[in-house]
Design a protein around this motif. Sequence first.
Motif, PDB file in Angstrom:
ATOM      1  N   SER A 197      -5.010  15.500   1.522  1.00 52.79           N
ATOM      2  CA  SER A 197      -6.265  14.949   1.003  1.00 52.79           C
ATOM      3  C   SER A 197      -6.620  15.622  -0.313  1.00 52.79           C
ATOM      4  CB  SER A 197      -7.398  15.133   2.014  1.00 52.79           C
ATOM      5  OG  SER A 197      -7.584  16.509   2.307  1.00 52.79           O
TER       6      SER A 197
ATOM      7  N   LYS B  76      -3.931   6.398   5.035  1.00 55.82           N
ATOM      8  CA  LYS B  76      -4.645   7.480   5.722  1.00 55.82           C
ATOM      9  C   LYS B  76      -4.749   7.197   7.224  1.00 55.82           C
ATOM     10  CE  LYS B  76      -8.265   7.504   2.913  1.00 55.82           C
ATOM     11  NZ  LYS B  76      -9.545   7.965   2.326  1.00 55.82           N
ATOM     12  N   LYS B  77      -4.913   5.932   7.573  1.00 57.16           N
ATOM     13  CA  LYS B  77      -5.006   5.560   8.986  1.00 57.16           C
ATOM     14  C   LYS B  77      -3.674   5.729   9.698  1.00 57.16           C
ATOM     15  CE  LYS B  77      -5.822   1.541  11.974  1.00 57.16           C
ATOM     16  NZ  LYS B  77      -6.182   0.092  12.006  1.00 57.16           N
TER      17      LYS B  77
ATOM     18  N   ASP C 149      -8.070   8.159  -4.629  1.00 61.91           N
ATOM     19  CA  ASP C 149      -7.716   8.481  -3.244  1.00 61.91           C
ATOM     20  C   ASP C 149      -6.599   7.558  -2.783  1.00 61.91           C
ATOM     21  OD1 ASP C 149      -7.742   9.763  -0.819  1.00 61.91           O
ATOM     22  OD2 ASP C 149      -9.680   8.969  -0.153  1.00 61.91           O
TER      23      ASP C 149
ATOM     24  N   ASP D 248      -6.643   3.312   2.310  1.00 63.21           N
ATOM     25  CA  ASP D 248      -7.142   3.531   3.672  1.00 63.21           C
ATOM     26  C   ASP D 248      -6.055   3.286   4.703  1.00 63.21           C
ATOM     27  OD1 ASP D 248      -9.644   4.192   2.710  1.00 63.21           O
ATOM     28  OD2 ASP D 248     -10.467   2.171   2.974  1.00 63.21           O
ATOM     29  N   THR D 249      -5.204   2.299   4.445  1.00 58.68           N
ATOM     30  CA  THR D 249      -4.121   1.998   5.382  1.00 58.68           C
ATOM     31  C   THR D 249      -3.213   3.203   5.560  1.00 58.68           C
ATOM     32  OG1 THR D 249      -4.139  -0.294   4.616  1.00 58.68           O
ATOM     33  CG2 THR D 249      -2.230   0.412   5.884  1.00 58.68           C
TER      34      THR D 249
ATOM     35  N   ASN E 183      -3.259   3.830  -6.180  1.00 60.53           N
ATOM     36  CA  ASN E 183      -4.619   4.020  -5.672  1.00 60.53           C
ATOM     37  C   ASN E 183      -5.257   5.327  -6.148  1.00 60.53           C
ATOM     38  OD1 ASN E 183      -4.532   1.594  -3.914  1.00 60.53           O
ATOM     39  ND2 ASN E 183      -6.234   2.632  -2.881  1.00 60.53           N
TER      40      ASN E 183
ATOM     41  N   ASP F  73       0.823  -1.205   0.000  1.00 62.42           N
ATOM     42  CA  ASP F  73       0.000   0.000   0.000  1.00 62.42           C
ATOM     43  C   ASP F  73       0.860   1.259   0.000  1.00 62.42           C
ATOM     44  OD1 ASP F  73      -2.447  -1.280  -0.067  1.00 62.42           O
ATOM     45  OD2 ASP F  73      -2.718  -1.273   2.108  1.00 62.42           O
TER      46      ASP F  73
END
Length: 511
Positions: free
Chosen positions: A311, A302-303, A296, A299-300, A290, A282
Motif C-alpha cells: 500500500s 486490492k480485493k 492507488d 480496487d479489484t 492506476n 486491471d
Amino acid sequence: MRSLYSLQMVVMINLAVAVLCADKYSRSDFPPGFVFGSGTSAYQVEGAASEDGRTPSIWDTFTHAGYANGATGDIAADHYHKYKEDVKLMAEMGLDAYRFSISWSRLIPNGRGPVNPKGLEFYNNLIDELISHGILPHVTLNNYDLPQALEDEYGGWIDRRIVKDFTGYADVCFREFGDRVSYWTTVNEPNVFAIGGYDQGISPPKHCSPPFGTNCTRGNSSSEPYIAVHNILLAHASAARLYREKYQGKQQGFIGLSIFAIGAVPSTNSTEDIMATQRMMDFYIGWIANPLVFGDYPDTMKKFVGSRMPSFTNHESELVRGSFDFLGVIHYSTCNIRDSPGSLELKQRDFNMDIAASISNYDDFFTASEWPILPWGLQGVLEYLKQAYGNPPIYILENGQRTPRNSTLEDTSRVKYLQAYIGSVLDAIRNGSDTRGYFVWSFLDVFELLDGYESGYGLYYVDLDDPDLKRYPKLSRDWYSHFLNGGSVSPDAVIELQKNFSALSQGHFFQ
C-alpha cells in the motif's frame, strides 16, 4: 462501474474496427509532429559485455547460467562498436527517432558511486551521432538489466533501497545527457518484468517459488511481483520528481513509464467473461496506470490480492500520482479471456491465479513462430487508455512481428503486420486518442527475451556467422522507409514492393 463500462465499449470497438482498420494511408495522414521510430535495448544489442569497465547485470547472470536457449548478449549485434554504421542505416531509412536503453552497469559499474568514463563516452557519442543525423533519441533508463552488484547487495527491486540508487543513477543520466535527450522512459514494462522475473522465473533475476515457477533457488511468487512493481513505481516517481524540480525547466523534456498492454477480449459475451477481461485489464494495465493517474492500485487488485498487495502512504500516493508526462505502450498481440473462479479457492496464489481468469491462447505468446495480425487489439488498448485514464499522451514504444530468425529477408508477414497496426494507430488517433509516436520493434535482429537468437523482429537481419556481423535490409525495412518518406501504403503497394525487392538481397545464408 466506470471500468466495466469502459471495457464494454472497448469490446464493441474491437468488433467494429476488425473490418474498419485503415488499409491505405500515408504519413501525411498523421498529425504534424507525430514521431516514427524504431528501437532496441542495451543488453539485447550492444555486446561488449565485459569491455571498457562494464560490470555484469542480472541479464548477464541469467544468460550465463544457461537460460535463453544458452544464448548470451556478450556480443549481440555489437552495436557498441558499430553504432556509427547503425545510425547511418537509420538515417538512410528515414527514422525520426531511435529508442534505446542505457546499461546502468556500463555507466555506473557498482550501481552507485563513480561514473565509468568509457560508458559515459559511449552514450555521449551515440547521442551525438543520432542528433548529427537528425534522429531524436528516446532513452529508457532500465530495461531488465539491473546491475548485479545491487541484486547481490540487497535483492535489487524487492528492497526499498533501490529507490535511492535508481534516483541517483537517473540524476547522472539527466545531468550528462539531458541537454540533448528530451524523452525519458524510466523503467521498461515493469508489469511483465515483475511477472517473468519474480513470479514465473523465466527472466532475470529468476525469482519464483513452487508450484508457480521451476528451477528457481530463491523467491516468493505470491508476494515478490507486487513488491517489485511497488518499488519500481516509487523509484520512477522519485526520478520524475527529481527531473521536474532540477532539470525539466531548463531541458524542456518529458518523462514517462512504459506498460506492456495485451489486447484482451472476452471468450464469450457472458457477464463472467466480460468481468474476467476487466480484471485482466486491471491487473496488467491498471497495476501501473492506476497509481500513476489516481495514486492507488485498482480496487479489484486490492480485493483479490489482499494483504500481499503493498500500500502507498498518503505521501507516496501524492508522489506517484501524476508523475508522468506520457505513457509508453508495448503491444504485440491480443488474447481471449475466460473466467476462472476456481483460482480463488487455492490457498497458494500467484499473479495469474489472483486474476481468476484464463488466457485461452497464452502459450501462443511463447511458442508461435509469428504473431496473429489483430490490429484492432492495439486500437482497443488505446481506446481503453483514453476512456479509463483521461486520454494521456501515448507513445507506442514497441510493436512488431516475430518471425523465425534465419528464414527470409522477404518478410512479408512483418510488412502486413506493420501496415495493419500502424493503420490501427491512425484510426485510434482519428477517434480521439492522444497517441504521439510509434516505434517498430526492432531496428535490428537482436538477442530476444523469449528465445535468444531463435526469432527475430528486426528491420535488418544481422548475420551472426559473419565476423563483421553484417546487416542486411529486409523487405519490412524497405516498406517502412517507403512509408517514412511519404509513400502511400496499401495491400497493392506491398505486392509492388515485393516485385522490386532484389533477389540478390536474399543472401547466401538463406539458400
